[in-house]
Design a protein around this motif. Structure first.
Motif, PDB file in Angstrom:
ATOM      1  N   CYS A   4       5.059 129.380  59.344  1.00  0.00           N
ATOM      2  CA  CYS A   4       5.131 130.817  59.303  1.00  0.00           C
ATOM      3  C   CYS A   4       4.256 131.463  60.036  1.00  0.00           C
ATOM      4  O   CYS A   4       2.998 131.008  59.927  1.00  0.00           O
ATOM      5  CB  CYS A   4       5.039 131.228  57.789  1.00  0.00           C
ATOM      6  SG  CYS A   4       5.208 132.994  57.279  1.00  0.00           S
ATOM      7  N   PHE A   5       4.733 132.362  60.908  1.00  0.00           N
ATOM      8  CA  PHE A   5       3.650 132.997  61.872  1.00  0.00           C
ATOM      9  C   PHE A   5       3.002 134.302  61.228  1.00  0.00           C
ATOM     10  O   PHE A   5       3.627 135.065  60.483  1.00  0.00           O
ATOM     11  CB  PHE A   5       4.604 133.609  63.304  1.00  0.00           C
ATOM     12  CG  PHE A   5       4.827 132.599  64.171  1.00  0.00           C
ATOM     13  CD1 PHE A   5       4.016 132.209  65.225  1.00  0.00           C
ATOM     14  CD2 PHE A   5       5.987 131.804  63.860  1.00  0.00           C
ATOM     15  CE1 PHE A   5       4.346 131.410  66.098  1.00  0.00           C
ATOM     16  CE2 PHE A   5       6.277 130.571  64.914  1.00  0.00           C
ATOM     17  CZ  PHE A   5       5.549 130.265  65.922  1.00  0.00           C
ATOM     18  N   ALA A   6       1.902 134.656  61.552  1.00  0.00           N
ATOM     19  CA  ALA A   6       0.944 135.526  61.234  1.00  0.00           C
ATOM     20  C   ALA A   6       1.484 136.893  61.856  1.00  0.00           C
ATOM     21  O   ALA A   6       1.985 136.757  63.100  1.00  0.00           O
ATOM     22  CB  ALA A   6      -0.491 135.607  61.442  1.00  0.00           C
ATOM     23  N   PRO A   7       1.460 138.027  61.333  1.00  0.00           N
ATOM     24  CA  PRO A   7       1.866 139.260  62.187  1.00  0.00           C
ATOM     25  C   PRO A   7       0.990 139.300  63.338  1.00  0.00           C
ATOM     26  O   PRO A   7      -0.447 138.980  63.327  1.00  0.00           O
ATOM     27  CB  PRO A   7       1.670 140.511  61.225  1.00  0.00           C
ATOM     28  CG  PRO A   7       0.719 139.843  60.201  1.00  0.00           C
ATOM     29  CD  PRO A   7       0.921 138.444  60.087  1.00  0.00           C
ATOM     30  N   GLU A   8       1.373 139.599  64.684  1.00  0.00           N
ATOM     31  CA  GLU A   8       0.849 139.796  65.807  1.00  0.00           C
ATOM     32  C   GLU A   8       0.512 141.437  66.247  1.00  0.00           C
ATOM     33  O   GLU A   8       1.758 141.940  66.389  1.00  0.00           O
ATOM     34  CB  GLU A   8       1.365 138.938  66.869  1.00  0.00           C
ATOM     35  CG  GLU A   8       1.204 137.480  66.524  1.00  0.00           C
ATOM     36  CD  GLU A   8       1.569 136.783  68.013  1.00  0.00           C
ATOM     37  OE1 GLU A   8       2.144 137.258  68.725  1.00  0.00           O
ATOM     38  OE2 GLU A   8       1.646 135.454  67.804  1.00  0.00           O
ATOM     39  N   PRO A  33      -2.808 118.487  58.026  1.00  0.00           N
ATOM     40  CA  PRO A  33      -1.516 117.967  58.584  1.00  0.00           C
ATOM     41  C   PRO A  33      -1.098 118.760  59.478  1.00  0.00           C
ATOM     42  O   PRO A  33      -1.397 120.130  59.631  1.00  0.00           O
ATOM     43  CB  PRO A  33      -0.761 117.820  57.350  1.00  0.00           C
ATOM     44  CG  PRO A  33      -1.638 119.036  56.346  1.00  0.00           C
ATOM     45  CD  PRO A  33      -2.886 118.641  56.705  1.00  0.00           C
ATOM     46  N   THR A  34      -0.192 118.315  60.432  1.00  0.00           N
ATOM     47  CA  THR A  34       0.181 119.381  61.306  1.00  0.00           C
ATOM     48  C   THR A  34       1.147 120.073  60.917  1.00  0.00           C
ATOM     49  O   THR A  34       1.959 119.788  59.840  1.00  0.00           O
ATOM     50  CB  THR A  34       1.133 118.173  62.597  1.00  0.00           C
ATOM     51  OG1 THR A  34       2.251 117.494  62.012  1.00  0.00           O
ATOM     52  CG2 THR A  34       0.306 117.060  63.404  1.00  0.00           C
ATOM     53  N   SER A  35       1.495 121.344  61.530  1.00  0.00           N
ATOM     54  CA  SER A  35       2.482 122.148  61.065  1.00  0.00           C
ATOM     55  C   SER A  35       3.767 122.153  61.806  1.00  0.00           C
ATOM     56  O   SER A  35       3.840 121.150  62.613  1.00  0.00           O
ATOM     57  CB  SER A  35       2.003 123.706  61.485  1.00  0.00           C
ATOM     58  OG  SER A  35       1.386 123.735  62.908  1.00  0.00           O
ATOM     59  N   CYS A  36       4.923 122.766  61.429  1.00  0.00           N
ATOM     60  CA  CYS A  36       6.118 122.485  62.169  1.00  0.00           C
ATOM     61  C   CYS A  36       6.875 123.583  62.522  1.00  0.00           C
ATOM     62  O   CYS A  36       6.846 124.628  61.883  1.00  0.00           O
ATOM     63  CB  CYS A  36       7.029 121.682  60.959  1.00  0.00           C
ATOM     64  SG  CYS A  36       8.576 121.326  61.361  1.00  0.00           S
ATOM     65  N   SER A  58      11.047 126.816  49.202  1.00  0.00           N
ATOM     66  CA  SER A  58      10.573 128.399  49.408  1.00  0.00           C
ATOM     67  C   SER A  58       9.455 128.493  50.049  1.00  0.00           C
ATOM     68  O   SER A  58       9.173 129.555  50.437  1.00  0.00           O
ATOM     69  CB  SER A  58      10.559 128.830  47.942  1.00  0.00           C
ATOM     70  OG  SER A  58      11.651 128.560  47.018  1.00  0.00           O
ATOM     71  N   ILE A  59       8.513 127.564  50.540  1.00  0.00           N
ATOM     72  CA  ILE A  59       7.371 127.627  50.844  1.00  0.00           C
ATOM     73  C   ILE A  59       7.253 127.232  52.285  1.00  0.00           C
ATOM     74  O   ILE A  59       7.742 126.213  52.815  1.00  0.00           O
ATOM     75  CB  ILE A  59       6.330 126.676  50.095  1.00  0.00           C
ATOM     76  CG1 ILE A  59       6.240 127.040  48.510  1.00  0.00           C
ATOM     77  CG2 ILE A  59       4.998 126.570  50.782  1.00  0.00           C
ATOM     78  CD1 ILE A  59       5.490 126.436  47.547  1.00  0.00           C
ATOM     79  N   SER A  60       6.484 128.097  52.946  1.00  0.00           N
ATOM     80  CA  SER A  60       5.974 127.670  54.309  1.00  0.00           C
ATOM     81  C   SER A  60       4.836 127.653  54.574  1.00  0.00           C
ATOM     82  O   SER A  60       3.740 128.057  53.852  1.00  0.00           O
ATOM     83  CB  SER A  60       6.880 128.688  55.414  1.00  0.00           C
ATOM     84  OG  SER A  60       7.942 128.625  55.747  1.00  0.00           O
ATOM     85  N   GLY A  61       4.157 127.056  55.770  1.00  0.00           N
ATOM     86  CA  GLY A  61       2.909 126.878  56.097  1.00  0.00           C
ATOM     87  C   GLY A  61       2.441 127.509  57.080  1.00  0.00           C
ATOM     88  O   GLY A  61       2.936 127.979  58.042  1.00  0.00           O
ATOM     89  N   ASN A  62       0.902 127.828  57.110  1.00  0.00           N
ATOM     90  CA  ASN A  62       0.601 128.725  58.430  1.00  0.00           C
ATOM     91  C   ASN A  62       0.778 128.151  59.659  1.00  0.00           C
ATOM     92  O   ASN A  62       0.067 126.908  59.746  1.00  0.00           O
ATOM     93  CB  ASN A  62      -0.978 129.029  57.847  1.00  0.00           C
ATOM     94  CG  ASN A  62      -1.415 130.064  59.012  1.00  0.00           C
ATOM     95  OD1 ASN A  62      -1.043 130.202  59.924  1.00  0.00           O
ATOM     96  ND2 ASN A  62      -2.639 130.860  58.320  1.00  0.00           N
ATOM     97  N   ILE A  63       1.328 128.563  60.449  1.00  0.00           N
ATOM     98  CA  ILE A  63       1.690 127.650  61.718  1.00  0.00           C
ATOM     99  C   ILE A  63       0.453 127.486  62.466  1.00  0.00           C
ATOM    100  O   ILE A  63       0.492 126.649  63.554  1.00  0.00           O
ATOM    101  CB  ILE A  63       2.722 128.646  62.698  1.00  0.00           C
ATOM    102  CG1 ILE A  63       3.510 127.721  63.854  1.00  0.00           C
ATOM    103  CG2 ILE A  63       2.072 129.848  63.378  1.00  0.00           C
ATOM    104  CD1 ILE A  63       4.160 126.654  63.260  1.00  0.00           C
ATOM    105  N   ARG A  64      -0.616 128.237  62.348  1.00  0.00           N
ATOM    106  CA  ARG A  64      -1.750 128.387  63.177  1.00  0.00           C
ATOM    107  C   ARG A  64      -2.867 127.284  62.452  1.00  0.00           C
ATOM    108  O   ARG A  64      -3.862 127.099  62.907  1.00  0.00           O
ATOM    109  CB  ARG A  64      -2.574 129.524  63.468  1.00  0.00           C
ATOM    110  CG  ARG A  64      -1.395 130.628  64.132  1.00  0.00           C
ATOM    111  CD  ARG A  64      -0.919 130.021  65.472  1.00  0.00           C
ATOM    112  NE  ARG A  64      -0.120 131.068  66.121  1.00  0.00           N
ATOM    113  CZ  ARG A  64       0.490 130.733  67.120  1.00  0.00           C
ATOM    114  NH1 ARG A  64       0.109 129.651  67.746  1.00  0.00           N
ATOM    115  NH2 ARG A  64       1.149 131.807  67.714  1.00  0.00           N
TER     116      ARG A  64
END
Length: 290
Positions: A207-211, A74-77, A148-154
């Motif tokens: 939610c963005f991963a650390p870069e 499913p698409t991320s947001c 409380s939950i987010s998804g991996n934006i990637r």
């Protein structure tokens, strides 16, 4: 009469003195002081198990969605607009914005495509340890925010291609993946998809991963509700509670009702742990870690 006096004397001898009573109270207080922290940790551990079950149920719903949609996630947001067709939507804040309490964004398949796969159980999006609300929200009579939950934006294409706002292209190692079959480096068992996010950091559902090429790699930050640990679900369907040890720890990141990134660099063990659990572009090396 003498018998009554003797009985009274015996009763006095068999009773507690004030000192003895104080000693007993002190012992009880010491035992309580020793046991209460252990009981509190046990309670937090039980909540962590429930939270882990929530993220696992989300991942199982995602698997059913994959089966119905040609292996596509499913698409991320990303962004403050309300996206349609994403895994979930809504922009959380510490003010009176209606997204904070609007369960329609969690349960209506128009806004949450996974809703059809978990029988409209809204608590699936909520960590049982997350009871944070701002003073302003308390004045409004609120007791909690809905998510409380987010998804991996990637993981999954961005809902921008579907009435949302685009997530920027990753500046370094992280790769966006559309399908389960694209999870190759690392594989599904080491690619995170859903996670608790820190209550100050959480806003949209991505939610963005650390870069690592940034001076401070953190963009968003996972939560540490469970004795300094986070509930996190992986693409193969398993969930776990991971203990933070450095910059993502609960001690460093109390709830401030405003987002302040913790200081970190690319060698931070929490940054490395998260970096190793995202899809990586070919040719990009990461620090060695687990």
């Amino acid at each position: 009469m003498k018998r009554n006096i003797d009985t009274f004397k015996k009763a006095r001898k068999s009773g507690f003195t004030l000192i003895e009573l104080l000693v007993v109270i002190a012992i009880i207080a010491i035992l309580a002081g020793m046991l209460l922290p252990a009981l509190s940790k046990a309670k937090d551990k039980a909540k962590g198990i429930l939270c882990m079950n929530n993220t696992k149920q989300l991942m199982l719903a995602c698997h059913m969605y994959l089966g119905d949609n040609e292996d596509k996630f499913p698409t991320s947001c990303h962004g403050g607009s309300i996206a349609e067709g994403a895994w979930v939507t809504g922009w959380l804040t510490w003010d009176g914005r209606q997204d904070n309490t609007n369960t329609q964004y969690l349960l209506d398949p128009k806004y949450s495509v996974l809703a059809a796969y978990f029988s409209n159980a809204r608590n699936i999006f909520k960590c049982p340890s997350d009871n944070r609300i701002s003073p302003q929200q308390r004045k409004l009579g609120w007791t909690e925010r809905v998510r409380s939950i987010s998804g991996n934006i990637r993981v999954g294409t961005c809902a921008s291609k579907n009435k949302g706002a685009a997530a920027w292209e990753s500046r370094d190692y992280v790769k966006e993946v559309e399908k389960m079959s694209g999870l190759t480096d690392p594989g599904p068992s080491q690619t995170w998809v859903y996670s608790d996010e820190h209550p100050d950091s959480i806003n949209d559902a991505g939610c963005f991963a650390p870069e690592l090429e940034r001076g401070n790699p953190w963009i968003d930050l996972q939560a540490s509700y469970h004795n300094g640990a986070v509930g996190i679900a992986f693409a193969d369907g398993h969930s776990e509670v991971h203990k933070w040890t450095a910059s993502a720890s609960q001690q460093i990141n109390p709830v401030r009702f405003s987002w302040k990134k913790p200081n970190a660099n690319a060698s931070d063990p929490d940054v490395i742990w998260m970096a190793l659990r995202n899809q990586r572009k070919a040719g990009h090396k990461l620090p060695v870690g687990r």
